[in-house]
Design a protein around this motif. Structure first.
Motif, PDB file in Angstrom:
ATOM      1  N   ALA A 514       0.832  -1.188   0.029  1.00 13.12           N
ATOM      2  CA  ALA A 514       0.042  -0.058  -0.112  1.00 13.12           C
ATOM      3  C   ALA A 514       0.667   1.138   0.038  1.00 13.12           C
ATOM      4  CB  ALA A 514      -1.078   0.032   1.337  1.00 13.12           C
ATOM      5  N   SER A 515       1.989   1.300   0.750  1.00 18.41           N
ATOM      6  CA  SER A 515       2.655   2.538   1.077  1.00 18.41           C
ATOM      7  C   SER A 515       3.531   2.599  -0.379  1.00 18.41           C
ATOM      8  CB  SER A 515       4.021   2.201   2.069  1.00 18.41           C
ATOM      9  OG  SER A 515       3.306   1.825   3.016  1.00 18.41           O
ATOM     10  N   GLU A 516       4.122   1.756  -1.057  1.00 18.69           N
ATOM     11  CA  GLU A 516       4.710   1.719  -2.244  1.00 18.69           C
ATOM     12  C   GLU A 516       3.385   2.343  -3.321  1.00 18.69           C
ATOM     13  OE1 GLU A 516       7.487   1.759  -5.524  1.00 18.69           O
ATOM     14  OE2 GLU A 516       7.743   1.652  -3.018  1.00 18.69           O
ATOM     15  N   LEU A 517       2.406   1.810  -3.224  1.00 13.72           N
ATOM     16  CA  LEU A 517       1.534   2.195  -4.426  1.00 13.72           C
ATOM     17  C   LEU A 517       0.997   3.773  -4.238  1.00 13.72           C
ATOM     18  CD1 LEU A 517      -0.373   1.438  -6.761  1.00 13.72           C
ATOM     19  CD2 LEU A 517      -2.085   0.676  -5.138  1.00 13.72           C
ATOM     20  N   ALA A 518       0.954   4.069  -2.739  1.00 19.32           N
ATOM     21  CA  ALA A 518       0.697   5.485  -2.528  1.00 19.32           C
ATOM     22  C   ALA A 518       1.723   6.340  -3.053  1.00 19.32           C
ATOM     23  CB  ALA A 518       0.290   5.589  -1.000  1.00 19.32           C
ATOM     24  N   ARG A 519       2.761   6.031  -2.700  1.00 19.40           N
ATOM     25  CA  ARG A 519       3.928   6.752  -3.260  1.00 19.40           C
ATOM     26  C   ARG A 519       3.948   6.942  -4.763  1.00 19.40           C
ATOM     27  NH1 ARG A 519       8.132   9.325  -0.441  1.00 19.40           N
ATOM     28  NH2 ARG A 519       7.258   8.427   1.419  1.00 19.40           N
ATOM     29  N   GLN A 520       3.843   6.039  -5.499  1.00 17.31           N
ATOM     30  CA  GLN A 520       3.724   6.067  -6.823  1.00 17.31           C
ATOM     31  C   GLN A 520       2.539   7.071  -7.383  1.00 17.31           C
ATOM     32  OE1 GLN A 520       3.740   2.356  -8.943  1.00 17.31           O
ATOM     33  NE2 GLN A 520       5.904   1.994  -8.609  1.00 17.31           N
ATOM     34  N   MET A 521       1.409   6.843  -6.646  1.00 17.15           N
ATOM     35  CA  MET A 521       0.266   7.667  -7.153  1.00 17.15           C
ATOM     36  C   MET A 521       0.763   9.146  -6.972  1.00 17.15           C
ATOM     37  SD  MET A 521      -2.812   5.641  -5.219  1.00 17.15           S
ATOM     38  CE  MET A 521      -4.119   6.867  -5.726  1.00 17.15           C
ATOM     39  N   VAL A 522       1.200   9.431  -5.882  1.00 17.06           N
ATOM     40  CA  VAL A 522       1.893  10.886  -5.776  1.00 17.06           C
ATOM     41  C   VAL A 522       3.321  11.271  -6.567  1.00 17.06           C
ATOM     42  CG1 VAL A 522       2.926  12.489  -4.084  1.00 17.06           C
ATOM     43  CG2 VAL A 522       1.065  10.704  -3.353  1.00 17.06           C
ATOM     44  N   CYS A 523       4.184  10.522  -6.668  1.00 14.53           N
ATOM     45  CA  CYS A 523       5.356  10.768  -7.423  1.00 14.53           C
ATOM     46  C   CYS A 523       5.383  10.625  -8.804  1.00 14.53           C
ATOM     47  CB  CYS A 523       6.592  10.014  -6.564  1.00 14.53           C
ATOM     48  SG  CYS A 523       6.774  10.623  -4.964  1.00 14.53           S
ATOM     49  N   ARG A 524       4.758   9.367  -9.110  1.00 13.74           N
ATOM     50  CA  ARG A 524       4.642   8.978 -10.675  1.00 13.74           C
ATOM     51  C   ARG A 524       3.624   9.397 -11.536  1.00 13.74           C
ATOM     52  NH1 ARG A 524       9.253   7.719  -9.771  1.00 13.74           N
ATOM     53  NH2 ARG A 524       9.424   9.188 -11.328  1.00 13.74           N
ATOM     54  N   PHE A 525       2.275   9.174 -10.734  1.00 10.53           N
ATOM     55  CA  PHE A 525       1.263   9.240 -11.661  1.00 10.53           C
ATOM     56  C   PHE A 525       0.454  10.780 -11.236  1.00 10.53           C
ATOM     57  CE2 PHE A 525       0.840   4.735 -10.210  1.00 10.53           C
ATOM     58  CZ  PHE A 525       1.733   4.394 -11.260  1.00 10.53           C
ATOM     59  N   GLY A 526       1.164  11.666 -10.744  1.00 14.32           N
ATOM     60  CA  GLY A 526       0.436  12.928 -10.520  1.00 14.32           C
ATOM     61  C   GLY A 526      -1.056  12.801 -10.049  1.00 14.32           C
ATOM     62  N   MET A 527      -1.425  11.943  -9.051  1.00  7.23           N
ATOM     63  CA  MET A 527      -2.751  11.786  -8.622  1.00  7.23           C
ATOM     64  C   MET A 527      -2.752  12.375  -7.174  1.00  7.23           C
ATOM     65  SD  MET A 527      -3.466   7.963  -9.774  1.00  7.23           S
ATOM     66  CE  MET A 527      -3.568   7.457 -11.600  1.00  7.23           C
ATOM     67  N   SER A 528      -2.516  13.562  -6.781  1.00  9.14           N
ATOM     68  CA  SER A 528      -2.420  14.085  -5.601  1.00  9.14           C
ATOM     69  C   SER A 528      -2.607  15.757  -5.894  1.00  9.14           C
ATOM     70  CB  SER A 528      -1.274  13.732  -4.717  1.00  9.14           C
ATOM     71  OG  SER A 528       0.019  14.676  -5.139  1.00  9.14           O
ATOM     72  N   PRO A 529      -2.833  16.461  -4.742  1.00  6.45           N
ATOM     73  CA  PRO A 529      -2.948  17.891  -4.645  1.00  6.45           C
ATOM     74  C   PRO A 529      -1.550  18.407  -4.994  1.00  6.45           C
ATOM     75  CG  PRO A 529      -3.883  17.179  -2.770  1.00  6.45           C
ATOM     76  CD  PRO A 529      -3.228  15.928  -3.459  1.00  6.45           C
ATOM     77  N   LEU A 530      -0.421  17.654  -5.102  1.00  5.38           N
ATOM     78  CA  LEU A 530       0.678  18.235  -5.646  1.00  5.38           C
ATOM     79  C   LEU A 530       0.947  18.467  -6.902  1.00  5.38           C
ATOM     80  CD1 LEU A 530       3.151  16.344  -3.442  1.00  5.38           C
ATOM     81  CD2 LEU A 530       2.259  18.604  -3.106  1.00  5.38           C
ATOM     82  N   GLY A 531      -0.106  18.176  -7.732  1.00 10.45           N
ATOM     83  CA  GLY A 531      -0.369  18.257  -9.308  1.00 10.45           C
ATOM     84  C   GLY A 531       0.492  17.337 -10.119  1.00 10.45           C
ATOM     85  N   PRO A 532      -0.180  17.576 -11.574  1.00 17.46           N
ATOM     86  CA  PRO A 532       0.494  16.831 -12.564  1.00 17.46           C
ATOM     87  C   PRO A 532       2.034  16.882 -12.730  1.00 17.46           C
ATOM     88  CG  PRO A 532      -0.698  18.687 -13.192  1.00 17.46           C
ATOM     89  CD  PRO A 532      -0.813  18.827 -11.926  1.00 17.46           C
ATOM     90  N   GLN A 533       2.723  16.106 -11.839  1.00 20.22           N
ATOM     91  CA  GLN A 533       4.236  16.317 -12.058  1.00 20.22           C
ATOM     92  C   GLN A 533       4.703  15.033 -11.210  1.00 20.22           C
ATOM     93  OE1 GLN A 533       5.340  19.845  -9.419  1.00 20.22           O
ATOM     94  NE2 GLN A 533       7.506  19.270  -9.918  1.00 20.22           N
ATOM     95  N   THR A 534       6.220  15.062 -11.725  1.00 21.59           N
ATOM     96  CA  THR A 534       6.473  13.426 -11.112  1.00 21.59           C
ATOM     97  C   THR A 534       7.900  14.279 -10.277  1.00 21.59           C
ATOM     98  OG1 THR A 534       8.306  13.289 -12.914  1.00 21.59           O
ATOM     99  CG2 THR A 534       6.188  11.972 -13.245  1.00 21.59           C
ATOM    100  N   PHE A 535       8.020  13.334  -9.391  1.00 25.77           N
ATOM    101  CA  PHE A 535       9.159  13.650  -8.366  1.00 25.77           C
ATOM    102  C   PHE A 535       9.928  12.503  -8.479  1.00 25.77           C
ATOM    103  CE2 PHE A 535       5.127  15.710  -7.033  1.00 25.77           C
ATOM    104  CZ  PHE A 535       5.517  17.024  -6.995  1.00 25.77           C
ATOM    105  N   GLY A 536      11.273  13.123  -8.747  1.00 31.42           N
ATOM    106  CA  GLY A 536      12.453  11.839  -8.597  1.00 31.42           C
ATOM    107  C   GLY A 536      12.503  11.614 -10.038  1.00 31.42           C
ATOM    108  N   ARG A 537      13.740  11.161 -10.405  1.00 28.23           N
ATOM    109  CA  ARG A 537      14.036  10.592 -11.695  1.00 28.23           C
ATOM    110  C   ARG A 537      14.757   9.389 -11.684  1.00 28.23           C
ATOM    111  NH1 ARG A 537      16.384  15.064 -14.709  1.00 28.23           N
ATOM    112  NH2 ARG A 537      18.325  14.718 -13.407  1.00 28.23           N
ATOM    113  N   PRO A 538      13.973   8.337 -12.153  1.00 32.67           N
ATOM    114  CA  PRO A 538      14.486   6.906 -11.953  1.00 32.67           C
ATOM    115  C   PRO A 538      16.148   6.861 -12.523  1.00 32.67           C
ATOM    116  CG  PRO A 538      12.456   6.774 -13.125  1.00 32.67           C
ATOM    117  CD  PRO A 538      12.791   8.165 -13.064  1.00 32.67           C
ATOM    118  N   GLY A 539      16.950   6.739 -11.954  1.00 27.20           N
ATOM    119  CA  GLY A 539      18.322   6.749 -12.241  1.00 27.20           C
ATOM    120  C   GLY A 539      18.788   5.446 -12.792  1.00 27.20           C
TER     121      GLY A 539
END
Ligand code: ADP
Ligand code: MG
Ligand code: ZN
Length: 622
Positions: A514-539
């Motif tokens: 669940a934690s991993e999925l929620a983090r992806q929703m925020v950081c990868r899929f832009g599904m949070s109030p932080l907006g349509p944006q990704t955070f972190g770049r896969p290295g």
């Protein structure tokens, strides 16, 4: 290079055993040759004369160096008694002969030229032994060097005798119906490959049986051999690897050469993980290098023929996670058959198979099955055997229920130590946990349908399982679906909170996912109030000590990191709350599922839905 003594293969051991037997036989012969005359006692010359004078001597034999007198009386064991004295140097025996004649003792003489057998044995045998020893050692060394050493590279696959009376059939395997059905298809193909070819159907080239130890994988393979009526080459993964570098690979080659000559046929590799472990970077140990060569050869051989040849390769493992990914690619072991732990009905069926040979009185195997959760086929075979032993111990003729009770008590102790059997409190907790997942999945709008719920331990770590099947192949998932998935993941823990005091460690995996999925929703899929944006770049990934480690490059500020954590937390809290609402509103359905699970252990989709629908309408919350 391993130590010689450890890495000798079977034929070297046989040779060594023969050598030791020869040594023993030679020694025995030798001993006999020297002592064939009966009980002999070495005495002094004067004692011998005394015996003659005492009229105890029946017969005398004069040899080159000694005089042997046979006594008139026999020993207690009925054997002849001999007195042996050294001849006196340079004195003729006229005196002795006169005395003997006076007593009427018969005299004979023998001029020895050395007895034949002891001489032969003592001179030739050591040479023979040396030659044998050299050959054994020499064979081992050439085995180590050559790519195709004498008999070392020959595969020692066992070919099963199909005509024998006690062949294994599918009737001997119970409680693993799904696996059995998949294998029946393989058998049908091998019985009539033409039928399949005519319609252009392709049968998998490799079938991998995956399941916990003792669930009947080897048994299933034997049943396939017994049913299919084609040659069945069986070999264990460890047999490939216990030898010198290069030998395993050459055995694989040999195995497949034989198989191709006799197609259609089955090649079965038991304990595939012994060969098929992930190839590590640098081979530090010779054993690794050997295993890798063997694995590579196996891959080459599997690619080297097409499915129409009619060779089906079967393999079994209880550690699929360590297998090299290359083995699982298309065209290799592309079909995996799960050999599951049996549920209560499966256990009853297995008990029936094994109890067939018992004489029983008033035994209810259904009750036995209910009392043995967590046990696999091998354990149940053990239970039946222990019950028969208990019967014998109390000198009874028929096996009764109490014998089974005793057997279960005996075996459960060991199983509990292994952590394979839950106690009642744990079972109840797991039942409500899984019921929680299932009920949330049935109650939210966008969750995948529940295929099956079970409280049978699947693998170490996961105590029960709620299996959801996606209705169609998915490329995209919507935000709603992901939120529902989070709620389902929370369902297990939430049910525990609702019903029991406190929570348990059982939800760890759910929380991780669940934690991993929620983090992806925020950081990868832009599904949070932080907006349509990704955070972190896969290295990308980096190779570290054999395994690839992926890392992320952080491209945001410390403040953003805090916001991300907050949003993740919000998603998880919301999911938790939804699970609480659903389960609180449908508490009767939750209890019904859990109680049913405690009895049946496994619920399929239909049974589950019937149970839930009977307790109020499905509320599909948004
Ligand atoms: P695995 O290879 O999965 O470790 P085995 O096939 O060697 O397990 O099983 C060991 C023994 O346990 C079998 O010989 C059989 O007597 C019994 N057994 C295991 N599974 C079953 C089953 N499904 N049905 C009947 N007997 C079973
Ligand atoms: Mg096995
Ligand atoms: Zn769970």
């Amino acid at each position: 290079m391993q130590a010689l003594s450890l890495s000798m293969n079977r034929s070297a051991w046989v040779r060594l055993a023969l050598f030791l037997v020869a040594l023993g036989v030679a020694g025995a012969l030798w001993f006999r040759a020297l002592n064939s005359q009966g009980d002999s006692l070495t005495v002094s010359y004067s004692e011998l004369l005394a015996a003659v004078d005492g009229a105890r001597v029946a017969e005398v034999l004069v040899e080159n160096e000694r005089v042997v007198a046979k006594l008139k009386e026999k020993s207690a064991a009925g054997r002849e008694q001999l007195l042996v004295a050294s001849r006196l140097p340079n004195i003729d025996e006229r005196e002795l002969i006169t005395r003997l004649e006076a007593k009427g003792v018969s005299i004979s003489g023998r001029i020895e030229r050395g007895s034949f057998w002891p001489a032969v044995l003592s001179s030739i045998l050591p040479i023979v032994m040396l030659v044998l020893l050299f050959r054994a050692v020499g064979g081992m060394i050439s085995g180590a060097r050559g790519a195709r050493p004498m008999s070392f590279g020959k595969s020692q696959a066992k070919i099963f005798d199909r005509s024998s009376e006690n062949r294994t059939t599918f009737l001997d395997v119970a409680g693993v119906d799904e696996a059995r059905n998949e294998l029946i298809e393989v058998v049908n193909y091998l019985k009539d490959p033409e039928k399949y070819r005519a319609v252009g159907a392709r049968v998998p080239k490799g079938v991998l049986l995956v399941g916990a130890p003792g669930t009947g994988k080897t048994l299933l393979a034997r049943a396939v051999a017994g049913e299919s009526g084609v040659p069945f080459f069986s070999m264990s993964g460890s047999e490939f690897v216990e030898m010198f570098v290069g030998v395993g690979a050459s055995r694989v080659r040999d195995l497949f050469t034989q198989a191709k000559e006799r197609a259609p046929c089955i090649v079965f590799i038991d304990e595939l993980d012994a060969v098929g472990k992930t190839r590590a970077g640098g081979g530090v140990f010779a054993a690794n290098e050997e295993r890798e060569q063997t694995l590579n050869q196996l891959l080459v051989e599997m690619d080297g023929f097409d499915a129409s040849v009619g060779i089906v390769i079967m393999a079994a493992t209880n550690r699929p996670e360590v297998l090299d990914k290359a083995l699982l690619r298309a065209g290799r072991f592309d079909r995996q058959v799960l050999v599951d732990r049996p549920d209560v009905r499966g256990r009853e069926a297995i008990l029936r198979v094994h109890a067939k040979r018992l004489v029983m009185q008033d035994v209810d195997l259904k009750v036995v099955a209910q009392r043995t959760p967590g046990m696999v086929g091998a354990d149940l075979a053990n239970v039946v055997n222990e019950a028969a032993l208990a019967t014998a111990r109390r000198d009874a003729k028929k096996v009764e229920q109490r014998d089974f009770e005793e057997a279960i008590d005996r075996l459960q102790l060991g199983l509990r130590k292994d952590g394979r059997v839950m106690n009642d409190a744990e079972r109840r907790r797991v039942a409500w946990h899984e019921a929680g997942h299932a009920l949330v999945a049935l109650s939210v709008k966008h969750a995948d349908p529940v295929h099956r719920v079970t409280i049978i331990p699947r693998s170490i770590g996961a105590l029960g399982a709620t299996l959801q099947l996606p209705t169609e192949d998915r490329y995209l998932m919507t935000e709603d679906e992901l939120r529902d998935a989070l709620a389902v993941l929370m369902g297990g823990r939430t049910a525990e909170e609702l019903v029991f005091e406190g929570v348990s460690t059982g939800a760890q995996n759910d929380l991780e996912r669940a934690s991993e999925l929620a983090r992806q929703m925020v950081c990868r899929f832009g599904m949070s109030p932080l907006g349509p944006q990704t955070f972190g770049r896969p290295g990308g990934s980096q190779f570290l000590g054999g395994g690839a480690v992926s890392f992320e490059e952080r491209n945001f500020s410390e403040a953003t990191a805090q916001s991300i954590d907050q949003e993740v937390r919000r998603l998880l809290d919301a999911a938790h709350q939804r699970a609480q609402e659903v389960l609180g509103a449908r508490r009767t359905a939750l209890d019904a599922i859990a109680s049913e699970l405690l009895v049946k252990e496994t619920l399929e989709r239909d049974a589950l839905e019937a149970l839930v629908n009977a307790r109020g309408p499905g509320l599909k919350t948004a």
